[in-house]
Scaffold this motif. Structure first.
Motif, PDB file in Angstrom:
ATOM      1  N   VAL A  90       0.834  -1.203   0.000  1.00  0.00           N
ATOM      2  CA  VAL A  90       0.000   0.000   0.000  1.00  0.00           C
ATOM      3  C   VAL A  90       0.870   1.254   0.000  1.00  0.00           C
ATOM      4  O   VAL A  90       0.552   2.238  -0.660  1.00  0.00           O
ATOM      5  CB  VAL A  90      -0.934   0.015   1.223  1.00  0.00           C
ATOM      6  CG1 VAL A  90      -1.664   1.357   1.350  1.00  0.00           C
ATOM      7  CG2 VAL A  90      -1.937  -1.133   1.145  1.00  0.00           C
ATOM      8  N   PHE A  91       1.994   1.171   0.705  1.00  0.00           N
ATOM      9  CA  PHE A  91       2.830   2.352   0.896  1.00  0.00           C
ATOM     10  C   PHE A  91       4.053   2.313  -0.008  1.00  0.00           C
ATOM     11  O   PHE A  91       4.659   1.268  -0.229  1.00  0.00           O
ATOM     12  CB  PHE A  91       3.253   2.466   2.356  1.00  0.00           C
ATOM     13  CG  PHE A  91       2.090   2.567   3.309  1.00  0.00           C
ATOM     14  CD1 PHE A  91       1.388   3.756   3.425  1.00  0.00           C
ATOM     15  CD2 PHE A  91       1.680   1.464   4.046  1.00  0.00           C
ATOM     16  CE1 PHE A  91       0.299   3.846   4.275  1.00  0.00           C
ATOM     17  CE2 PHE A  91       0.594   1.552   4.905  1.00  0.00           C
ATOM     18  CZ  PHE A  91      -0.107   2.747   5.019  1.00  0.00           C
ATOM     19  N   THR A  92       4.385   3.491  -0.533  1.00  0.00           N
ATOM     20  CA  THR A  92       5.571   3.651  -1.369  1.00  0.00           C
ATOM     21  C   THR A  92       6.410   4.790  -0.783  1.00  0.00           C
ATOM     22  O   THR A  92       6.058   5.366   0.259  1.00  0.00           O
ATOM     23  CB  THR A  92       5.190   3.990  -2.819  1.00  0.00           C
ATOM     24  OG1 THR A  92       4.609   5.313  -2.848  1.00  0.00           O
ATOM     25  CG2 THR A  92       4.184   2.978  -3.366  1.00  0.00           C
ATOM     26  N   ALA A  93       7.476   5.132  -1.461  1.00  0.00           N
ATOM     27  CA  ALA A  93       8.328   6.231  -1.006  1.00  0.00           C
ATOM     28  C   ALA A  93       7.561   7.547  -0.904  1.00  0.00           C
ATOM     29  O   ALA A  93       7.934   8.424  -0.108  1.00  0.00           O
ATOM     30  CB  ALA A  93       9.519   6.389  -1.945  1.00  0.00           C
ATOM     31  N   THR A  94       6.482   7.685  -1.662  1.00  0.00           N
ATOM     32  CA  THR A  94       5.699   8.927  -1.609  1.00  0.00           C
ATOM     33  C   THR A  94       4.933   9.080  -0.306  1.00  0.00           C
ATOM     34  O   THR A  94       4.397  10.156  -0.019  1.00  0.00           O
ATOM     35  CB  THR A  94       4.698   8.997  -2.779  1.00  0.00           C
ATOM     36  OG1 THR A  94       3.758   7.919  -2.668  1.00  0.00           O
ATOM     37  CG2 THR A  94       5.414   8.924  -4.117  1.00  0.00           C
ATOM     38  N   ASN A  95       4.853   8.005   0.478  1.00  0.00           N
ATOM     39  CA  ASN A  95       4.170   8.043   1.773  1.00  0.00           C
ATOM     40  C   ASN A  95       5.114   8.286   2.942  1.00  0.00           C
ATOM     41  O   ASN A  95       4.686   8.266   4.094  1.00  0.00           O
ATOM     42  CB  ASN A  95       3.431   6.716   2.028  1.00  0.00           C
ATOM     43  CG  ASN A  95       2.333   6.438   1.033  1.00  0.00           C
ATOM     44  OD1 ASN A  95       2.502   5.640   0.110  1.00  0.00           O
ATOM     45  ND2 ASN A  95       1.192   7.100   1.223  1.00  0.00           N
ATOM     46  N   ILE A  96       6.398   8.493   2.659  1.00  0.00           N
ATOM     47  CA  ILE A  96       7.407   8.541   3.710  1.00  0.00           C
ATOM     48  C   ILE A  96       8.148   9.880   3.703  1.00  0.00           C
ATOM     49  O   ILE A  96       8.556  10.365   2.649  1.00  0.00           O
ATOM     50  CB  ILE A  96       8.444   7.407   3.540  1.00  0.00           C
ATOM     51  CG1 ILE A  96       7.759   6.045   3.389  1.00  0.00           C
ATOM     52  CG2 ILE A  96       9.445   7.414   4.692  1.00  0.00           C
ATOM     53  CD1 ILE A  96       6.984   5.584   4.602  1.00  0.00           C
ATOM     54  N   SER A  97       8.316  10.444   4.904  1.00  0.00           N
ATOM     55  CA  SER A  97       9.224  11.576   5.088  1.00  0.00           C
ATOM     56  C   SER A  97      10.165  11.218   6.227  1.00  0.00           C
ATOM     57  O   SER A  97       9.738  10.598   7.217  1.00  0.00           O
ATOM     58  CB  SER A  97       8.460  12.861   5.424  1.00  0.00           C
ATOM     59  OG  SER A  97       9.355  13.965   5.520  1.00  0.00           O
ATOM     60  N   ILE A  98      11.429  11.585   6.098  1.00  0.00           N
ATOM     61  CA  ILE A  98      12.447  11.181   7.061  1.00  0.00           C
ATOM     62  C   ILE A  98      12.997  12.409   7.775  1.00  0.00           C
ATOM     63  O   ILE A  98      13.269  13.440   7.152  1.00  0.00           O
ATOM     64  CB  ILE A  98      13.585  10.407   6.370  1.00  0.00           C
ATOM     65  CG1 ILE A  98      13.011   9.179   5.663  1.00  0.00           C
ATOM     66  CG2 ILE A  98      14.652   9.984   7.375  1.00  0.00           C
ATOM     67  CD1 ILE A  98      14.016   8.426   4.819  1.00  0.00           C
ATOM     68  N   GLY A  99      13.153  12.291   9.095  1.00  0.00           N
ATOM     69  CA  GLY A  99      13.612  13.427   9.881  1.00  0.00           C
ATOM     70  C   GLY A  99      14.815  13.106  10.728  1.00  0.00           C
ATOM     71  O   GLY A  99      15.162  11.936  10.947  1.00  0.00           O
ATOM     72  N   ASN A 100      15.449  14.155  11.217  1.00  0.00           N
ATOM     73  CA  ASN A 100      16.565  14.033  12.148  1.00  0.00           C
ATOM     74  C   ASN A 100      15.965  13.727  13.519  1.00  0.00           C
ATOM     75  O   ASN A 100      15.809  14.602  14.374  1.00  0.00           O
ATOM     76  CB  ASN A 100      17.365  15.341  12.169  1.00  0.00           C
ATOM     77  CG  ASN A 100      18.714  15.158  12.828  1.00  0.00           C
ATOM     78  OD1 ASN A 100      18.792  14.903  14.010  1.00  0.00           O
ATOM     79  ND2 ASN A 100      19.765  15.291  12.040  1.00  0.00           N
ATOM     80  N   GLY A 101      15.604  12.467  13.702  1.00  0.00           N
ATOM     81  CA  GLY A 101      14.810  12.064  14.853  1.00  0.00           C
ATOM     82  C   GLY A 101      13.356  12.422  14.624  1.00  0.00           C
ATOM     83  O   GLY A 101      13.016  13.252  13.760  1.00  0.00           O
ATOM     84  N   SER A 102      12.459  11.823  15.406  1.00  0.00           N
ATOM     85  CA  SER A 102      11.039  12.164  15.279  1.00  0.00           C
ATOM     86  C   SER A 102      10.780  13.609  15.686  1.00  0.00           C
ATOM     87  O   SER A 102       9.798  14.214  15.242  1.00  0.00           O
ATOM     88  CB  SER A 102      10.202  11.219  16.147  1.00  0.00           C
ATOM     89  OG  SER A 102      10.275   9.896  15.662  1.00  0.00           O
ATOM     90  N   ASP A 103      11.652  14.165  16.526  1.00  0.00           N
ATOM     91  CA  ASP A 103      11.457  15.544  16.977  1.00  0.00           C
ATOM     92  C   ASP A 103      11.384  16.513  15.798  1.00  0.00           C
ATOM     93  O   ASP A 103      10.563  17.428  15.782  1.00  0.00           O
ATOM     94  CB  ASP A 103      12.588  15.972  17.911  1.00  0.00           C
ATOM     95  CG  ASP A 103      12.548  15.256  19.246  1.00  0.00           C
ATOM     96  OD1 ASP A 103      11.485  14.701  19.581  1.00  0.00           O
ATOM     97  OD2 ASP A 103      13.573  15.249  19.954  1.00  0.00           O
TER      98      ASP A 103
END
Length: 382
Positions: A90-103
């Protein structure tokens, strides 16, 4: 206060990392560090060796890191699909954002939704403090409701009332942790029903930092609920707390907005490499989940037998305990004494919200913690 600084910042307390510098100075180096919900297990040596080779032979430190994170996003999307036991991806790279920690992701969500007087946030205390801290640093109002002191369920009547009555600005984001920190309880059916009832103008942020321990996820709801996002982290089960990698799963349109407010090159090349290695070796790294859960249940059973302790059932890699006393003390003097006794005996735990949050460590660490709690309680009056 410096005259060019916002006046309201004088009233805020900064998040205090654990262990703090004063703790390190006061206690010998050999500590049982059970205060920050990290994994007690470092990366396997073979994986560290592979990452060392990557740093030496692949990463060019004079070059900026991969600013798009596409390869890592694809690996995370694959893991998210598998972790939800979805029959078809169901999920692809378009569903993901990556951060410097969840903060960083929390801050980005706040910027995208509430900044400039657009909205307020709602949290049910006790919960993860950074939601409120980050909102206040951005000048965003924080509305709080209580939890049931017996089972730590959200006061849903108060929460709904807050949604209906808060205006100028209205509540735009609701934050929940599943399972909650510091109390360890998962969202109930009633709480989920309430979250599902919230209108599309309210963003529901479900923090699944401890998913690998609870094995209960709500990502499958995202396809039908574009106003929901799920946060996860590599800092807990995947043993990468030192490298600060978190990710968000959401509707592609929400992800596109997060990418607009994300800082460029927000993740160092080595952190990207480590997170990708964690995804490629997820089965190996998650082998520690089972022993951690066994240790959790063992520690809960032992501590629950003490008449002075009330231990909350947990779905995470930590437990929350409170003192039962015939002499209630609003200042929690007895609890503070217990906390200090444990610190003096080289066990670090987190005193928070009228109790102690204790991370599950190794078998030896947990045995020492139990023995030290027993010894400290023997010297206290109830």
């Amino acid at each position: 206060m410096l005259p060019f600084i916002r006046s309201d910042l004088a009233q805020f307390n900064a998040y205090k990392p654990h262990p703090s510098s004063d703790t390190a100075a006061a206690i010998p180096v050999q500590l049982d560090r059970l205060d920050t919900n990290e994994s007690p297990y470092d990366l396997p040596p073979e994986l560290k060796e592979k990452l060392a080779w990557t740093y030496q032979q692949v990463i060019e430190t004079n070059r900026y890191p991969d600013g798009g994170h596409e390869t890592l996003k694809e690996a995370i999307a694959k893991y998210v699909n598998e972790s939800a036991s979805l029959t078809s991806p169901v999920f692809t790279a378009t569903n993901i954002s990556i951060g410097n920690g969840s903060d960083e992701l929390i801050r980005s969500l706040l910027i995208a939704t509430c900044l400039g007087g657009e909205g307020a946030i709602l949290v049910a205390n006790p919960t993860f403090s950074m939601y409120g801290i980050l909102a206040k640093t951005l000048g965003i109002p924080v509305v709080t409701v209580a939890r049931n002191l017996d089972n730590f369920e959200i006061d849903l009547k108060a929460a709904q009332s807050a949604i209906e009555q808060t205006q100028n600005p209205p509540i735009r984001v609701v934050f929940v942790v599943h399972p909650n920190s510091p109390t360890g309880n998962s969202l109930t059916t009633a709480e989920l029903s309430w979250l599902k009832s919230l209108g599309e103008k309210i963003l529901v942020v479900i923090d699944e930092a401890y998913f690998e321990f609870s094995q209960t996820t709500l990502v499958s709801e995202l396809a039908q609920r574009p106003n929901w996002v799920v946060l996860r982290t590599f800092s807990k089960a995947f043993r990468l707390a030192a490298l600060r990698v978190g990710y968000c799963v959401a509707h592609p349109q929400a992800i596109a907005i997060l990418e607009k407010v994300r800082l460029p090159y927000n993740l160092p090349s080595f952190s990207i490499a480590a997170a990708l290695a964690a995804m490629q070796n997820s089965q190996l790294l998650l082998e520690t989940i089972s022993p951690t859960l066994n240790e959790r249940e063992k520690l809960i059973k032992l501590l629950s037998q003490h008449p002075a302790l009330k231990v909350t059932k947990s779905a995470a890699n930590f437990i929350f305990l409170r003192l039962l006393t015939n002499n209630p003390d609003p200042q929690n003097a007895t609890l503070k004494t217990l906390h200090q006794e444990l610190k003096a005996s080289r066990t670090l735990v987190r005193e928070i919200s009228g109790g102690l949050r204790i991370t599950i460590g190794t078998s030896d660490e947990n045995t020492r913690t139990f023995n030290r709690i027993q010894a400290a309680l023997a010297n206290l009056e109830f």
